[in-house]
Design an enzyme around this catalytic site. Structure first.
Site, PDB file in Angstrom:
ATOM      1  N   ASP A  13       0.812  -1.226   0.000  1.00 57.10           N
ATOM      2  CA  ASP A  13       0.000   0.000   0.000  1.00 57.10           C
ATOM      3  C   ASP A  13       0.841   1.269   0.000  1.00 57.10           C
ATOM      4  OD1 ASP A  13      -2.233  -1.672   0.105  1.00 57.10           O
ATOM      5  OD2 ASP A  13      -2.195  -1.714   2.291  1.00 57.10           O
ATOM      6  N   ALA A  39      -4.444  -8.048  -4.250  1.00 60.44           N
ATOM      7  CA  ALA A  39      -3.843  -6.713  -4.348  1.00 60.44           C
ATOM      8  C   ALA A  39      -4.948  -5.653  -4.323  1.00 60.44           C
ATOM      9  CB  ALA A  39      -3.050  -6.589  -5.643  1.00 60.44           C
ATOM     10  N   HIS A  41      -4.641  -1.848  -5.714  1.00 65.62           N
ATOM     11  CA  HIS A  41      -3.837  -0.754  -6.245  1.00 65.62           C
ATOM     12  C   HIS A  41      -4.776   0.378  -6.654  1.00 65.62           C
ATOM     13  CE1 HIS A  41      -0.372  -3.758  -7.301  1.00 65.62           C
ATOM     14  NE2 HIS A  41      -0.571  -3.629  -6.023  1.00 65.62           N
TER      15      HIS A  41
HETATM   16  P1  GDP Z   1      -0.668   0.170  -3.596  1.00 63.84           P
HETATM   17  O1  GDP Z   1      -1.305  -1.104  -3.112  1.00 63.84           O
HETATM   18  O2  GDP Z   1       0.798   0.224  -3.331  1.00 63.84           O
HETATM   19  O3  GDP Z   1      -0.989   0.491  -5.015  1.00 63.84           O
HETATM   20  O4  GDP Z   1      -1.293   1.346  -2.706  1.00 63.84           O
HETATM   21  P2  GDP Z   1      -2.846   1.523  -2.303  1.00 63.84           P
HETATM   22  O5  GDP Z   1      -3.580   2.015  -3.477  1.00 63.84           O
HETATM   23  O6  GDP Z   1      -3.356   0.309  -1.617  1.00 63.84           O
HETATM   24  O7  GDP Z   1      -2.729   2.619  -1.170  1.00 63.84           O
HETATM   25  C1  GDP Z   1      -2.246   3.891  -1.435  1.00 63.84           C
HETATM   26  C2  GDP Z   1      -3.309   4.902  -1.030  1.00 63.84           C
HETATM   27  O8  GDP Z   1      -2.769   6.186  -1.091  1.00 63.84           O
HETATM   28  C3  GDP Z   1      -4.487   4.947  -1.965  1.00 63.84           C
HETATM   29  O9  GDP Z   1      -5.610   5.393  -1.246  1.00 63.84           O
HETATM   30  C4  GDP Z   1      -4.061   5.990  -3.001  1.00 63.84           C
HETATM   31  O10 GDP Z   1      -5.151   6.625  -3.658  1.00 63.84           O
HETATM   32  C5  GDP Z   1      -3.348   6.949  -2.139  1.00 63.84           C
HETATM   33  N1  GDP Z   1      -2.217   7.661  -2.727  1.00 63.84           N
HETATM   34  C6  GDP Z   1      -1.234   7.219  -3.554  1.00 63.84           C
HETATM   35  N2  GDP Z   1      -0.289   8.170  -3.706  1.00 63.84           N
HETATM   36  C7  GDP Z   1      -0.695   9.216  -2.956  1.00 63.84           C
HETATM   37  C8  GDP Z   1      -0.126  10.500  -2.657  1.00 63.84           C
HETATM   38  O11 GDP Z   1       0.959  10.852  -3.090  1.00 63.84           O
HETATM   39  N3  GDP Z   1      -0.842  11.306  -1.807  1.00 63.84           N
HETATM   40  C9  GDP Z   1      -2.030  10.930  -1.264  1.00 63.84           C
HETATM   41  N4  GDP Z   1      -2.655  11.784  -0.447  1.00 63.84           N
HETATM   42  N5  GDP Z   1      -2.580   9.746  -1.521  1.00 63.84           N
HETATM   43  C10 GDP Z   1      -1.915   8.900  -2.343  1.00 63.84           C
HETATM   44 MG    MG Z   2      -2.806  -1.720  -1.850  1.00 64.18          MG
END
Ligand code: GDP
Ligand code: MG
Length: 426
Positions: A13, A39, A41
């Protein structure tokens, strides 16, 4: 030609989906190489907000071919449903391929995952219950089923019959459930096989050709380094390797082709599921950070569960970047910290009175206490900033502090959840 891996340096995440979606624009192929539809994402772009589970994060570009490599657990129903969902949300029909050497996540994998977590009760692992651990257990027990093996129905039926002869003993005697019937399982599997037929490809030939043609390839990891079965917080790990090193295997690309390894590092810590998590905050401060985090709070993209939350952990992250073999870092979610007067970072662990910079094995991790350094916050919304030098000085100090501790260059800085919320550091 270039092959780039985008992988997590923490517990998952970290925002890999967002970074992959951003970089996919200049890519020809995006490949998922491990894990399955456990996952989550999250991607926010011109089509809306999506939480991708099994589909690679390159699906929003009509020019990108998205491949599920041999290392991925293929839940055929989940694949078809997710594809339908994105298309019905207005995304142009994505180009998708499934390797014929990938294996099928069977209905009984999901069943056993749920039953085992229930049986373990308070000792459970915090599985997403999508069948991933039973799937990989069967794969390495050599009772998995390759996509290519779905085409000889007589042999398939015989194989499933043999598999069930053991599974049914467990079902009836340990879990007190009814036996599974081979005919029903075969029928269901053939039904979905017929629907995924047109996506199945010999990915070895496909990728060999793509490399010869000089295509740009992204390898998209799931979860993060600390969940790796060999290098992570075993047994609170996932069941396939989320390391860039494994991307070569799980996708089918020669290891020497992967020149760029972007480890995504989160500006604070989150963790879903069980296992030692040294900087965890249990107080109001943690609650506030959870609610300010992510795009609308730190809750699981797949499960909706509140994520465990804590300060940035330099010890764990340096280790995570190291085992990923990161050549550069994408620091994500930096904007989230903009409300804080002060920001703490864990710079060392204290394990039974001894201080260390090195990430310990699981048996010692449970005794580790964080040693914190506190930096002043920048108290500013940075989500509209697109140039490194325009960031507040204190935000730059925070980035440089992390860079110094984790010993890797931070080249990308994500300052918001949307595709364009990113700073490329020159
Ligand atoms: P992943 O599993 O690594 O793709 O990550 P996730 O999507 O599970 O979790 C990342 C969370 O942070 C999600 O809610 C994204 O929309 C959010 N997100 C990703 N990059 C950023 C950022 O730079 N700033 C903010 N505020 N939210 C982000
Ligand atoms: Mg995730």
């Amino acid at each position: 030609m270039s092959v780039t891996a985008i992988v997590g340096a923490n517990w998952g995440d970290e925002g890999k989906g967002k970074i992959t979606d951003y970089l996919a624009k200049k890519s020809d192929i995006v490949i998922r190489f491990q894990g399955g539809n456990n996952a989550g994402h999250t991607i926010i772009n011109e089509y809306g907000k999506f939480a991708l589970h099994l589909l690679p994060s390159g699906i929003f570009y009509p020019h990108v071919i998205n491949l599920l490599g041999p290392g991925v657990a293929i839940n055929m129903k989940a694949f078809l449903d997710e594809r339908d969902d994105v298309i019905s949300s207005g995304v142009p029909e994505p180009k998708l391929l499934i390797s014929n050497r990938a294996q099928v996540l069977m209905p009984y994998h999901i069943m056993f995952d749920k039953l085992e977590e229930e049986r373990l009760a308070d000792k459970k692992f915090g599985s997403t219950k999508s069948g991933i651990a039973p799937f990989y257990a069967d794969k390495y027990l050599k009772i998995g089923i390759e996509i290519a093996a779905l085409y000889d129905e007589a042999a398939l039926k015989e194989r499933i019959q043999r598999i069930l002869s053991v599974k049914n003993i467990l079902l009836v005697n340990i879990y007190k459930k009814e036996e599974l019937k081979v005919d029903r399982i075969v029928e269901e599997i053939i039904h979905y096989r017929n629907k995924i037929n047109s996506f199945v490809v010999d990915s070895t030939i496909f990728l060999h050709q793509a490399l010869n043609e000089g295509k740009n390839i992204l390898l998209e990891g799931q979860l993060g380094a600390l969940r790796d079965p060999d290098h992570g917080i075993y047994p609170y790990s996932t069941s396939s390797s989320p390391l860039a090193g494994f991307a070569s295997v799980g996708a089918g690309i020669p290891p020497y082709e992967i020149k760029r390894i972007i480890a995504v590092v989160k500006s604070y810590s989150t963790c879903v599921g069980a296992g030692g998590f040294v900087t965890e905050l249990f107080n109001e401060q943690g609650e506030k950070l959870r609610n300010m985090g992510g795009d609308c709070g730190e809750y699981g993209a797949t499960t909706g569960r509140p994520r465990r939350i804590g300060w940035f952990d330099c010890v764990a992250t340096k280790y995570g970047c190291r085992v990923q073999g990161a050549t550069e870092i994408a620091l994500s979610l930096l904007d989230v910290l903009g409300y804080l007067e002060e920001i703490s970072l864990c710079v060392q662990y204290d394990i039974n009175g001894e201080r260390t910079d090195d990430f310990p094995t699981t048996d010692k991790l449970q005794y580790a206490k964080p040693v914190y350094k506190t930096l002043p916050g920048w108290k500013k919304d940075i989500s509209n900033i697109r140039e490194f030098n325009k960031l507040p000085e204190r935000a730059i100090d925070y980035i440089k502090f992390i860079e110094d501790k984790i010993e890797k260059p931070i080249k990308l800085i994500s300052v918001g959840p949307k595709r364009e919320d990113i700073i490329i550091r020159k």
